[in-house]
Design a protein around this motif. Structure first.
Motif, mmCIF file in Angstrom:
data_model
loop_
_atom_site.group_PDB
_atom_site.id
_atom_site.type_symbol
_atom_site.label_atom_id
_atom_site.label_comp_id
_atom_site.label_asym_id
_atom_site.label_seq_id
_atom_site.Cartn_x
_atom_site.Cartn_y
_atom_site.Cartn_z
ATOM 1 N N ASP A 33 0.790 -1.172 -0.086
ATOM 2 C CA ASP A 33 0.207 0.009 -0.121
ATOM 3 C C ASP A 33 0.843 1.300 0.041
ATOM 4 N N TYR A 34 1.973 1.217 0.729
ATOM 5 C CA TYR A 34 2.934 2.468 1.096
ATOM 6 C C TYR A 34 3.564 2.627 -0.554
ATOM 7 N N ARG A 35 3.894 1.369 -1.377
ATOM 8 C CA ARG A 35 4.507 1.930 -2.610
ATOM 9 C C ARG A 35 3.280 2.221 -3.526
ATOM 10 N N ASN A 36 2.133 1.849 -3.333
ATOM 11 C CA ASN A 36 1.039 2.166 -4.284
ATOM 12 C C ASN A 36 0.660 3.603 -4.263
ATOM 13 N N GLN A 37 0.603 4.101 -2.854
ATOM 14 C CA GLN A 37 0.326 5.283 -2.574
ATOM 15 C C GLN A 37 1.378 6.584 -3.320
#
Length: 61
Positions: A33-37
């Motif tokens: 999720d961090y990479r996506n955001q």
């Protein structure tokens, strides 16, 4: 030194394994999720939308 867990050994080991698996899944989910955001922020900045904080997505790392 090996501890004897008694008649409930399989339940105890299974419980610890299940808890470890859930924690590992949550860590993986948060990392993805961090990479996506971060990628979403980069795309928005490239399109001209700026952040109120004044930092860019590349400053997060």
């Amino acid at each position: 030194m090996m501890m004897s867990l008694g008649p409930y050994a399989s339940f105890i080991v299974t419980s610890y394994a299940a808890a470890a698996l859930v924690v590992a899944i949550l860590i993986g989910w948060i990392a993805l999720d961090y990479r996506n955001q971060t990628q979403r922020l980069r795309e928005l900045e490239e399109s001209g939308i700026t952040r109120r904080s004044g930092r860019s997505a590349t400053d997060l790392r």
